[in-house]
Design an enzyme around this catalytic site. Structure first.
Site, PDB file in Angstrom:
ATOM      1  N   ASP A  14      14.070   4.994  18.407  1.00 42.43           N
ATOM      2  CA  ASP A  14      14.085   3.582  18.054  1.00 42.43           C
ATOM      3  C   ASP A  14      12.730   3.208  17.459  1.00 42.43           C
ATOM      4  O   ASP A  14      11.698   3.411  18.095  1.00 42.43           O
ATOM      5  CB  ASP A  14      14.385   2.731  19.288  1.00 42.43           C
ATOM      6  CG  ASP A  14      14.710   1.296  18.912  1.00 42.43           C
ATOM      7  OD1 ASP A  14      15.212   1.076  17.794  1.00 42.43           O
ATOM      8  OD2 ASP A  14      14.476   0.394  19.737  1.00 42.43           O
ATOM      9  N   HIS A  31       9.855  -9.663  14.308  1.00 40.43           N
ATOM     10  CA  HIS A  31      10.083  -9.413  15.736  1.00 40.43           C
ATOM     11  C   HIS A  31       8.790  -8.946  16.409  1.00 40.43           C
ATOM     12  O   HIS A  31       8.402  -9.459  17.456  1.00 40.43           O
ATOM     13  CB  HIS A  31      11.185  -8.361  15.914  1.00 40.43           C
ATOM     14  CG  HIS A  31      11.336  -7.871  17.335  1.00 40.43           C
ATOM     15  ND1 HIS A  31      11.928  -8.632  18.329  1.00 40.43           N
ATOM     16  CD2 HIS A  31      10.968  -6.705  17.928  1.00 40.43           C
ATOM     17  CE1 HIS A  31      11.907  -7.951  19.470  1.00 40.43           C
ATOM     18  NE2 HIS A  31      11.340  -6.777  19.266  1.00 40.43           N
ATOM     19  N   GLU A  46      19.338  -6.379  21.111  1.00 40.25           N
ATOM     20  CA  GLU A  46      18.431  -6.297  19.966  1.00 40.25           C
ATOM     21  C   GLU A  46      19.261  -5.963  18.742  1.00 40.25           C
ATOM     22  O   GLU A  46      19.976  -4.955  18.726  1.00 40.25           O
ATOM     23  CB  GLU A  46      17.341  -5.234  20.196  1.00 40.25           C
ATOM     24  CG  GLU A  46      16.313  -5.663  21.225  1.00 40.25           C
ATOM     25  CD  GLU A  46      15.091  -4.746  21.289  1.00 40.25           C
ATOM     26  OE1 GLU A  46      15.199  -3.567  20.877  1.00 40.25           O
ATOM     27  OE2 GLU A  46      14.033  -5.210  21.756  1.00 40.25           O
ATOM     28  N   GLU A  94      19.818  -4.476  15.361  1.00 40.25           N
ATOM     29  CA  GLU A  94      19.157  -3.435  14.570  1.00 40.25           C
ATOM     30  C   GLU A  94      20.157  -2.766  13.630  1.00 40.25           C
ATOM     31  O   GLU A  94      21.361  -2.884  13.811  1.00 40.25           O
ATOM     32  CB  GLU A  94      18.541  -2.363  15.498  1.00 40.25           C
ATOM     33  CG  GLU A  94      17.641  -2.960  16.581  1.00 40.25           C
ATOM     34  CD  GLU A  94      16.751  -1.943  17.291  1.00 40.25           C
ATOM     35  OE1 GLU A  94      16.639  -0.804  16.797  1.00 40.25           O
ATOM     36  OE2 GLU A  94      16.182  -2.297  18.331  1.00 40.25           O
ATOM     37  N   ASP A 107      20.555  -2.500  20.516  1.00 42.77           N
ATOM     38  CA  ASP A 107      19.663  -1.763  21.416  1.00 42.77           C
ATOM     39  C   ASP A 107      19.426  -2.606  22.674  1.00 42.77           C
ATOM     40  O   ASP A 107      18.464  -3.360  22.758  1.00 42.77           O
ATOM     41  CB  ASP A 107      18.351  -1.478  20.680  1.00 42.77           C
ATOM     42  CG  ASP A 107      17.376  -0.692  21.531  1.00 42.77           C
ATOM     43  OD1 ASP A 107      17.822   0.136  22.340  1.00 42.77           O
ATOM     44  OD2 ASP A 107      16.163  -0.921  21.394  1.00 42.77           O
ATOM     45  N   ARG A 152      14.557  -7.044  29.908  1.00 43.97           N
ATOM     46  CA  ARG A 152      13.182  -7.490  29.631  1.00 43.97           C
ATOM     47  C   ARG A 152      12.279  -7.479  30.866  1.00 43.97           C
ATOM     48  O   ARG A 152      11.086  -7.176  30.762  1.00 43.97           O
ATOM     49  CB  ARG A 152      13.188  -8.897  29.029  1.00 43.97           C
ATOM     50  CG  ARG A 152      13.946  -9.022  27.733  1.00 43.97           C
ATOM     51  CD  ARG A 152      13.316  -8.195  26.634  1.00 43.97           C
ATOM     52  NE  ARG A 152      14.093  -8.317  25.399  1.00 43.97           N
ATOM     53  CZ  ARG A 152      13.963  -7.498  24.369  1.00 43.97           C
ATOM     54  NH1 ARG A 152      13.099  -6.491  24.428  1.00 43.97           N
ATOM     55  NH2 ARG A 152      14.690  -7.657  23.295  1.00 43.97           N
ATOM     56  N   GLN A 208      11.382  -3.945  31.463  1.00 42.58           N
ATOM     57  CA  GLN A 208      10.498  -3.518  30.372  1.00 42.58           C
ATOM     58  C   GLN A 208       9.066  -4.004  30.599  1.00 42.58           C
ATOM     59  O   GLN A 208       8.104  -3.249  30.451  1.00 42.58           O
ATOM     60  CB  GLN A 208      11.039  -4.070  29.045  1.00 42.58           C
ATOM     61  CG  GLN A 208      10.286  -3.593  27.807  1.00 42.58           C
ATOM     62  CD  GLN A 208      10.898  -4.143  26.509  1.00 42.58           C
ATOM     63  OE1 GLN A 208      11.935  -4.817  26.527  1.00 42.58           O
ATOM     64  NE2 GLN A 208      10.270  -3.853  25.392  1.00 42.58           N
ATOM     65  N   LYS A 221      15.543   0.462  28.420  1.00 38.36           N
ATOM     66  CA  LYS A 221      16.283   0.621  27.168  1.00 38.36           C
ATOM     67  C   LYS A 221      17.355   1.695  27.253  1.00 38.36           C
ATOM     68  O   LYS A 221      18.265   1.719  26.432  1.00 38.36           O
ATOM     69  CB  LYS A 221      15.312   1.032  26.050  1.00 38.36           C
ATOM     70  CG  LYS A 221      14.181   0.075  25.822  1.00 38.36           C
ATOM     71  CD  LYS A 221      14.613  -1.033  24.912  1.00 38.36           C
ATOM     72  CE  LYS A 221      13.435  -1.887  24.490  1.00 38.36           C
ATOM     73  NZ  LYS A 221      13.831  -2.828  23.442  1.00 38.36           N
ATOM     74  N   THR A 242      23.090   1.912  24.497  1.00 39.32           N
ATOM     75  CA  THR A 242      22.838   1.533  23.112  1.00 39.32           C
ATOM     76  C   THR A 242      24.201   1.531  22.435  1.00 39.32           C
ATOM     77  O   THR A 242      24.926   2.521  22.511  1.00 39.32           O
ATOM     78  CB  THR A 242      21.924   2.557  22.407  1.00 39.32           C
ATOM     79  OG1 THR A 242      20.728   2.712  23.173  1.00 39.32           O
ATOM     80  CG2 THR A 242      21.562   2.111  21.005  1.00 39.32           C
ATOM     81  N   GLU A 244      13.513 -13.835  21.810  1.00 37.75           N
ATOM     82  CA  GLU A 244      12.927 -14.702  20.779  1.00 37.75           C
ATOM     83  C   GLU A 244      13.718 -16.003  20.605  1.00 37.75           C
ATOM     84  O   GLU A 244      13.130 -17.070  20.454  1.00 37.75           O
ATOM     85  CB  GLU A 244      12.886 -13.962  19.436  1.00 37.75           C
ATOM     86  CG  GLU A 244      12.000 -12.744  19.427  1.00 37.75           C
ATOM     87  CD  GLU A 244      12.346 -11.815  18.279  1.00 37.75           C
ATOM     88  OE1 GLU A 244      13.225 -10.937  18.467  1.00 37.75           O
ATOM     89  OE2 GLU A 244      11.774 -11.974  17.191  1.00 37.75           O
TER      90      GLU A 244
HETATM   91 MN    MN Z   1      14.858  -1.709  19.899  1.00 39.55          MN
END
Ligand code: MN
Length: 376
Positions: free
Chosen positions: A85, A92, A158, A160, A192, A196, A199, A212, A216, A323
């Protein structure tokens, strides 16, 4: 193709496509070489042209090979051997910097010199329609002395784009940005998933790990580069210019429209919460491949790479709940039910779609649709 899925088996039996496809693309890759999807696409393109009579005049065969997309069950086209990734969405990366390092410049000093990335987990890559169970994990609240272990309270998506490799490289070989295009099999949408709170607690000093790797999700259709030729763009200005080994080839980015919707279990229609575009990526696929290979590591056919979260500049184009809700400070309001969300709750469904469009030509990527199940 539009609302239809083409079943290749009847076409192969009628001798109208070059071969009978294997159930999984890695076997085809092995047997038929890195460009086999482009050849297949060219054959189908000829067959389904308006002025091509072979299929148009064969009602039985047409019915045998066209399946309504709504009735098809997605499956993963190719189980990746490795998953990497990147972090190439510059807006971002800047937003995350602003949130987590408010007293420093939003981008770390290395950001404009190389595509930042980490090795992810290939074994938990799943496709659209596969539910994701809220993961357990370790997290520590700022006002607590010790961490707890429990279901994540900050489950996030996420947005992507990803690509599969069609062709590998030898150990010690370096793939240049100019050669990198030959290594790309095609593109998929990637969600993804991220926890949080987990993380935040685990990511220093070695980067993301369990926050993570629990899941996925990718779209089930691989869109080959040939289909995206009309949507090549120069990409944003790179300043400072990258070092020679990462120099960007002309028009090595794509313009692909991206959209994220969510539906809670109380809603009847999903609500769009993000519209973005791959033109928000700082580093191109060619540069990502060149960077990965620049130390001489071996690339493998079947490897999956993802871009990093693709946020735009405006608040309605942010590609994660982190975000969109600005770290939980500005909850998202869902119009139909009046519910609000900072992060995802059990029963929520996340739908990502992507398409490129110009004149009379549209390429769709399908969707990645995932429901969140409670922690087990
Ligand atoms: Mn990612």
């Amino acid at each position: 193709m539009g609302e239809w899925v083409i079943d290749l088996r009847p076409l192969a039996e009628a001798g109208l496509v070059p071969y009978r496809p294997e159930p999984y693309l890695d076997v085809d890759l092995e047997l038929r070489g890195p460009r086999f999807l482009d050849d297949l696409r060219a054959a189908l393109y000829e067959l389904f042209r308006e002025d091509s009579s072979r299929l148009r005049d064969d009602e039985t065969l047409r019915q045998a090979c066209l399946i309504p997309a709504s009735t098809a069950i997605p499956c993963i086209p190719l189980m990746p051997k490795a998953f990497v990734d990147f972090y190439s969405g510059i807006h971002h990366a800047s937003n995350v910097g602003r949130m987590f390092r408010p007293d420093q410049p939003p981008l770390l000093p290395n950001y404009r010199w190389m595509p930042i990335g980490y090795n992810g987990r290939a074994s938990t890559v799943v496709t659209s329609g596969v539910d994701v169970v809220r993961p357990m994990g370790q997290s520590k609240a700022a006002d607590q002395a010790i961490p707890i272990f429990g279901p994540t309270r900050e489950l996030d998506f996420e947005l992507e784009m990803g690509f599969y490799l069609a062709k590998g490289s030898e150990i010690g070989e370096r793939v240049t940005p100019e050669e990198a295009g030959d290594h790309v099999l095609g593109l998929v949408i990637v969600n993804d998933w991220s926890a949080r709170d987990v993380q935040r607690w685990e990511y220093q000093p070695l980067g993301p790990f369990l926050a993570k790797s629990f899941a996925t999700s990718i779209s089930p259709w691989i869109v080959v580069p040939d289909a995206l030729e009309p949507f090549r763009i120069e990409g944003m200005v790179q300043d400072p210019p990258p070092l020679d080994h990462l120099r960007r080839p002309a028009r090595s980015h794509y313009s692909i429209n991206l959209e994220v919707s969510i539906a809670t279990s109380a809603m009847s229609t999903p609500q769009v919460i993000c519209r973005s575009n791959t033109n928000n990526l700082y580093w191109s696929i060619a540069q990502q491949i060149a960077h990965q290979s620049s130390n001489g590591t071996a690339l493998q056919a079947g490897d999956l790479y993802a871009s990093g979260t693709i946020s735009g500049e405006s608040e309605d184009s942010f590609g994660s709940m982190l975000e969109l809700s600005w770290r939980g400070e500005r909850p998202i309001r869902l119009e139909e039910t009046g519910e609000t969300r900072t992060f995802l709750e059990d029963g929520d469904e996340v739908i990502m779609t992507a398409f490129s469009e110009a004149d009379c030509y549209r390429v769709g990527f399908g969707e990645v649709r995932t429901k969140i199940l409670p922690a087990g």
